[in-house]
Each structure stands twice: as C-alpha cells, then as structure tokens.
Write an enzyme that holds these catalytic residues in place. Structure first.
Site, PDB file in Angstrom:
ATOM      1  N   LYS A 112       0.820  -1.214   0.000  1.00  0.00           N
ATOM      2  CA  LYS A 112       0.000   0.000   0.000  1.00  0.00           C
ATOM      3  C   LYS A 112       0.853   1.263   0.000  1.00  0.00           C
ATOM      4  O   LYS A 112       0.390   2.319  -0.408  1.00  0.00           O
ATOM      5  CB  LYS A 112      -0.964  -0.019   1.177  1.00  0.00           C
ATOM      6  CG  LYS A 112      -2.047  -1.080   0.964  1.00  0.00           C
ATOM      7  CD  LYS A 112      -3.101  -1.081   2.039  1.00  0.00           C
ATOM      8  CE  LYS A 112      -4.216  -2.058   1.706  1.00  0.00           C
ATOM      9  NZ  LYS A 112      -3.806  -3.481   1.838  1.00  0.00           N
TER      10      LYS A 112
HETATM   11  C1  LIG Z   1      -4.427  -4.538   1.303  1.00  0.00           C
HETATM   12  C2  LIG Z   1      -3.655  -5.804   1.244  1.00  0.00           C
HETATM   13  C3  LIG Z   1      -3.988  -6.842   0.346  1.00  0.00           C
HETATM   14  C4  LIG Z   1      -5.209  -6.801  -0.561  1.00  0.00           C
HETATM   15  O1  LIG Z   1      -5.197  -5.725  -1.443  1.00  0.00           O
HETATM   16  P1  LIG Z   1      -6.393  -5.493  -2.489  1.00  0.00           P
HETATM   17  O2  LIG Z   1      -6.578  -4.027  -2.569  1.00  0.00           O
HETATM   18  O3  LIG Z   1      -7.561  -6.198  -1.927  1.00  0.00           O
HETATM   19  O4  LIG Z   1      -5.953  -6.051  -3.774  1.00  0.00           O
HETATM   20  C5  LIG Z   1      -3.173  -7.961   0.300  1.00  0.00           C
HETATM   21  N1  LIG Z   1      -2.088  -8.077   1.103  1.00  0.00           N
HETATM   22  C6  LIG Z   1      -1.740  -7.106   1.984  1.00  0.00           C
HETATM   23  C7  LIG Z   1      -0.553  -7.306   2.845  1.00  0.00           C
HETATM   24  C8  LIG Z   1      -2.504  -5.933   2.081  1.00  0.00           C
HETATM   25  O5  LIG Z   1      -2.148  -4.986   2.971  1.00  0.00           O
END
Ligand SMILES: *Cc1c(COP(=O)(O)O)cnc(C)c1O
Length: 462
Positions: A112
């Site tokens: 993120k």
């Molecule tokens: C947010 C997150 C995801 C999922 O992301 P999407 O937006 O649903 O594709 C997967 N793994 C981690 C570690 C995350 O923080």
C-alpha cells in the site's frame, strides 16, 4: 484525461478532482474514460530504467493537464525516496519460471505504500497550489491506516485521522500508527470493531455540513489514484522478464480487487500480460464469482492473511463495468442487488469477458502455512501469509510464460503466523528496529459519531 463513474450518473472529472473526491456522487467508482496505450517500442524502452522514471512515463497520460512533467518527476522522486531497496519493487526467482515481486520495501512494509506515498505527494502539491486544506479520515484494520499516516505525516495542508478498533490490531500495526510525532497525525482507538469504525467513517461523510466544515477527504482503496500508482510495478516486472517481446502471467493475492485491477489496466495499456490470476484466502468471494458466474456475499471468517478478509470486493465494480460494455445502469442495478439481496448473477457475456482475462484460486489456512514452510525450505524466501496465498495459487497456474507473484507484505508484519509455520520469528528491518522503544500517542474514543466529530474539530490544525 477525463474520469467517468461506473454508474453513469455522476459528472466526469479531471485527475485531481477524481483523486480528491474518491467515491463518485452516484455511488459509483471513477475509471478513465479511455485507457491510454503505449506502443511496443515505448514499453521496450522501459527495461532497465529506474523505478521512478518508469512511474513518470506510465503515469503521465493519466495526470497530463493537472501536473507538469517537472512536478510529476519531483513528486514521484519524493514518494519513493523512503523505500529501502534501490529497485523499489525487486524481483526474486522462486523457481525455473516463477518470480516473486517484492512490494514490501516501503516505510510500512506493505504494498500500500506504493500508492499512498504517491497520493500524499500529489494531494499536498494540488492543495499548496489552491491554498486549500483537507482533513483525511480513514478507518483501518491495520495496513491502510499505517500507510496513510506515513504518507501524510508532516504535510502542511493535511490533517490525518485514522480510526482503528481498540485492542484489535497487531502491535506492529498499532505502533506504526501511534509513534509518528508530527502534530498533523491523529491515531484514534475506537471502542468497537473494524466494521463499526467503517460505519462511523461513513456517517462522517454523510454529514454534509461537517464534511464541508473540515474539508473531509478519503484515501480508501477505491480511490482511483491509488490504483493507477500500482500499475507501474507491473511494467517494471514484466519488462525485466522480457516484455514486450515475451508475455508474462501474474498472480495477485487480493480481496478488494484493487491490486489486480491495476494489472488489468497495465494490460489494457498494451503490456503483454497473459493470465491475471486472482488468489484469495478462505474468504473466497472473488474466486467463487469467477468460477460460478454468481457473486454472493458470505460471512467474513478471520484468517492469518487478515488484509484479504472481506466479503464485499469494492474494486470489482470497475472490471464489471468493462465486462458489461460500460453500461452504468446495469452496474447500478447489480450493485443494488448485492446490497439489498446479498448477491447477483453475472450475465453470460460479462462472465465470458471476465474468464477471458482472469483465472482464480484459493488457499486454505493449512495450505497457506504449508506454502510458507515449503517456500522457505526450497528457496530461503520467508513469505508473509498474504504472499503465501499468492504463491500457493500461482503454483497451480504455472505455464509457459514466466509467472510473477506479487508479495504484498513483509513477513515481519505478520510474525505470529510466520513463526507458527516455520518456527522462525522474522525480525523487523534495521531501520525500524527501535519501533518497540518509540513513545506512542493516541486518542481513545467512544464508538459515537458526535464524539468523533468533536475530536476532529478540536484536534485538526485550523
Ligand atoms: C491490502 C492488502 C492486500 C489486498 O489488497 P487489495 O486491494 O484487496 O488487492 C493484500 N495483502 C496485503 C498485505 C494488504 O495490505
């Protein structure tokens, strides 16, 4: 470039407005009115360039008119300066034709950061130009909140409030939110669960007087600017493995369909991506939708990959919009059925479209743990549980093209699950080794709209 809503009723917007607005006023999600394409020569020229240069070239058509080339360059450089790997998104080889794209070298150790760091810079630049201030309020079950706080800490035109369920986030996640010392950062421990934090957040956005008074803005996963930032690493990974001369498959651990939708955009831009494989944990609504042609909500079953524990996959609406030939009225009806009746059937033509682009699979809790152990033994790579879900599903989809599996978090972010699977407790990277010693600062709040609004009014810098 203009951006239009998936439900067809909201006005089209430019890039900056789309980023600041988040959810469209008709309840839909913004998408580009036409996806820009790159030629094979332009894609070939990306091979070996620094990550930041690829980001500028891939993102320019999306932001053109709102940010100059020089500004975009400066903001991209600032966004990724805090990453602790020179490649930003390095590839590791797991097997003869299987590669891991490590997306956890940013400040909060999860993918993120790629999106959040950039929109922090873009939003601050846009606000500085207009002289406005905003108040970002978000709700988090862990990763999004820390990424937002890291991205917005110290920015002059922004206050950031993150609501998290008191006592229900991991210690690493909590400390990442409570240790930044800047006075525009406000970590708020709410006496409630994550759904209640989300509900109070929604209440704040629905109180239009309050919304205007504090300049409320959101950065949740439906923000299109976040999705676009994630398109970049598909280009760096695929060109490193031979694109555009060679097709590359990708497996993406996902819940909200955000990260894999970015891969779909990269493909639509001309990157030769073959299969896009959706990898889910036991909360497998996306896998079931693709396998059966019907989307039906279940109950969230907490897992060891908690960032994918969802039953409403908000970004799925974006691909459904394309699957239905960009028919906003149909999307509005399907989404109404999802919220009123708990599900909807995907039309035959739309389902064919989805199956043409996407494969899917799921990993049980045991399969996830076994994959962490097996991958460590075979390659020396310690996977976080989310990445392990991806590797498990990818191994069932290996073909002739190189497979890239996205590793979405650092194993040290989920130390209990990793230790349970391997007996090894992954240490934090040295640059945050003192996380447990830094002083914490947070505000406790009742699960109450009025109390939270008072808190925001009093703590935000006027
Ligand atoms: C947010 C997150 C995801 C999922 O992301 P999407 O937006 O649903 O594709 C997967 N793994 C981690 C570690 C995350 O923080």
């Amino acid at each position: 470039m203009r951006y239009i809503s998936t439900r067809g009723q909201a006005p089209s917007l430019g890039f900056t407005e789309t980023m600041m607005t988040g959810l469209a006023r008709d309840g839909g999600l913004y998408v580009p009115d036409a996806i820009p394409t790159m030629t094979a020569d332009e894609i070939a020229a990306l091979a070996g360039l620094p990550y930041e240069e690829v980001a500028v070239r891939v993102l320019t058509p999306f932001v053109a008119g709102d940010f100059s080339d020089a500004d975009l360059r400066r903001l991209v450089a600032a966004a990724y300066a805090g990453f602790d790997h020179p490649a930003r998104a390095p590839l590791k080889q797991l097997g003869p034709n299987h590669f891991l794209l490590e997306l956890f070298h940013g400040p909060t150790l999860a993918f993120k950061d790629f999106a959040m760091q950039l929109i922090g810079q873009l939003m601050q630049a846009a606000l500085a130009a207009s002289g406005e201030r905003i108040t970002i309020v978000g709700a988090t079950s862990g990763d999004t909140g820390s990424a937002a706080i890291e991205a917005f800490r110290g920015l002059p035109n922004v206050d950031v409030f993150i609501l998290f369920p008191h006592g229900r986030v991991s210690e690493v996640q909590r400390r990442q939110m409570t240790t930044p010392a800047e006075d525009n950062v406000h970590a708020v421990a709410v006496d409630g669960d994550f759904d209640e934090c989300q509900a109070r957040l929604k209440d704040m956005f629905n109180d239009h007087v309050f919304r205007d008074e504090v300049g409320l803005a959101g950065v949740n996963s439906i923000n299109l600017a976040r999705v676009l930032a994630q398109v970049v690493y598909y280009f760096t990974a695929a060109t490193a493995l031979g694109a555009p001369h060679r097709t590359v498959d990708c497996t993406v651990p996902t819940g909200n369909f955000g990260d894999i939708f970015a891969g779909y955009v990269a493909k639509a831009m001309g990157l030769p991506v073959g299969r896009l494989v959706v990898a889910t944990n036991q909360n497998d609504i996306l896998h079931r939708t693709l396998a059966t042609g019907e989307q039906r909500k279940g109950r969230v079953e907490p897992s060891i990959s908690p960032s994918m524990d969802i039953q409403v996959s908000s970004n799925f609406e974006r691909v459904l919009f394309d699957a239905y030939g960009r028919d906003g009225a149909t999307i509005a009806a399907q989404m109404k059925a999802l919220s009123d009746e708990g599900g909807f059937a995907v039309g035959q033509g739309a389902w064919e479209f989805l199956k043409e682009h996407f494969d899917s699979g799921r990993a049980s809790e045991d399969e996830t743990r076994a994959t962490i152990a097996r991958t460590l033994a075979a390659t020396g790579e310690l996977l976080c549980p989310h990445s392990a879900v991806g590797v498990h599903v990818a191994e069932a989809h290996l073909g002739d093209a190189p497979m890239v599996t996205l590793a979405t978090a650092h194993p040290a972010k989920f130390p209990d699950a990793v230790e349970q699977a391997t007996g090894i407790r992954p240490p934090l990277p040295t640059r945050m080794a003192d996380l447990y010693d830094r002083p914490e600062r947070m505000t406790r709040s009742a699960n109450d709209l009025a109390a939270l609004q008072t808190l925001v009014r009093e703590k935000r810098r006027a």
